[in-house]
Design an enzyme around this catalytic site. Sequence first.
Site, PDB file in Angstrom:
ATOM      1  N   ASP A 194       0.539  -1.357  -0.297  1.00 49.12           N
ATOM      2  CA  ASP A 194       0.238  -0.189  -0.250  1.00 49.12           C
ATOM      3  C   ASP A 194       0.909   1.319  -0.012  1.00 49.12           C
ATOM      4  O   ASP A 194       0.831   1.678  -0.661  1.00 49.12           O
ATOM      5  CB  ASP A 194      -0.995   0.392   0.797  1.00 49.12           C
ATOM      6  CG  ASP A 194      -1.748  -0.747   0.963  1.00 49.12           C
ATOM      7  OD1 ASP A 194      -2.117  -2.024  -0.128  1.00 49.12           O
ATOM      8  OD2 ASP A 194      -3.160  -1.290   1.830  1.00 49.12           O
ATOM      9  N   GLU A 220      -2.279  -2.167  -9.326  1.00 50.03           N
ATOM     10  CA  GLU A 220      -0.948  -1.416  -9.480  1.00 50.03           C
ATOM     11  C   GLU A 220      -0.930  -1.032 -10.533  1.00 50.03           C
ATOM     12  O   GLU A 220       0.049  -0.597 -11.187  1.00 50.03           O
ATOM     13  CB  GLU A 220       0.168  -2.489  -9.081  1.00 50.03           C
ATOM     14  CG  GLU A 220       0.458  -3.620 -10.518  1.00 50.03           C
ATOM     15  CD  GLU A 220      -0.750  -4.791 -10.300  1.00 50.03           C
ATOM     16  OE1 GLU A 220       0.206  -5.979 -10.148  1.00 50.03           O
ATOM     17  OE2 GLU A 220      -1.246  -4.438  -9.109  1.00 50.03           O
TER      18      GLU A 220
END
Length: 304
Positions: A194, A220
Amino acid sequence: MKILIAEDEPAFRRLLTDVLIKWGYEVVVTKDGAEAWHILNSDDAPKLAILDWMMPGIDGPELCRRIRRRAHGVYTYVMLLTSQQGDKDLVTGMEAGADDYLTKPFRVSELRVRLRTGRRIIDLQNELIAAREFFQEKAARDSLTRLWNHEEILSILSHEMARAEREGKCLGAIMADLDHFKRINDRYGHLAGDSVLRVAAEKMLTQVRAYDSIGRYGGEEFLVILPDCGRQCAMAFAERIRQRISEKEFNTSEGMIPVTMSLGVAVSCREQRLNATDLVKAADKALYAAKGGGRNRVEVAEGG
């Protein structure tokens, strides 16, 4: 606070102006309803208005009706000044959209109290508008990176595509993906993953213009929209982003992590005008070519 006076009688207009200035209001003075209507529809219009009932051109009640029929959400607090004493007349004024009324002659202290009520309502409205804008913005943002979310970035893309076609300009798109992100999660943990996503978003934002847009397309993967940007321009932006991501290891709670990014570029121009879906597909295909070519590189879509 700015306040509008619409009053055709000169002596009363001067008296009212002097009192309001003494209380600290910024006063905008008009002599008839038509002039008042023009000012109330201008940029930065007063949000408080004191309107005489009887005026040349447009009278007070009709001006109230026009104010309330406006489509935009900015509220104007309206007080009617009237010498009418009958209940029927007062009902007419309130039904026209007035928030309050004051009969002539009035006590100065009463005017001051009633204006305080108007100011409180305007202040409350401003707070509600700010809260609404905050939640609208929050709903359009990805909760982790604070970039535009998937739905919003696609909405921005559609808007920019239409504008580019209308103005005959190019529109560049970059599909970007962090390399081996699953390995980062597996080795360092999801909290570190994260953190990598947040830092990547921050680094990408430093490399684009104020009117460009970046969204988290999913996982991502990121979508960058570059208005008025052709092939060479979009390639340059993609390369700048790639270098910014890979130049230094990311500082996370789990230590320094090396990160690279692969990017695919596609462009819609007059010579090859694509729709939004095809532009994203072309950029995505170029991204997979970058992945297949060894990662940490920029590839450009064929013909784009």
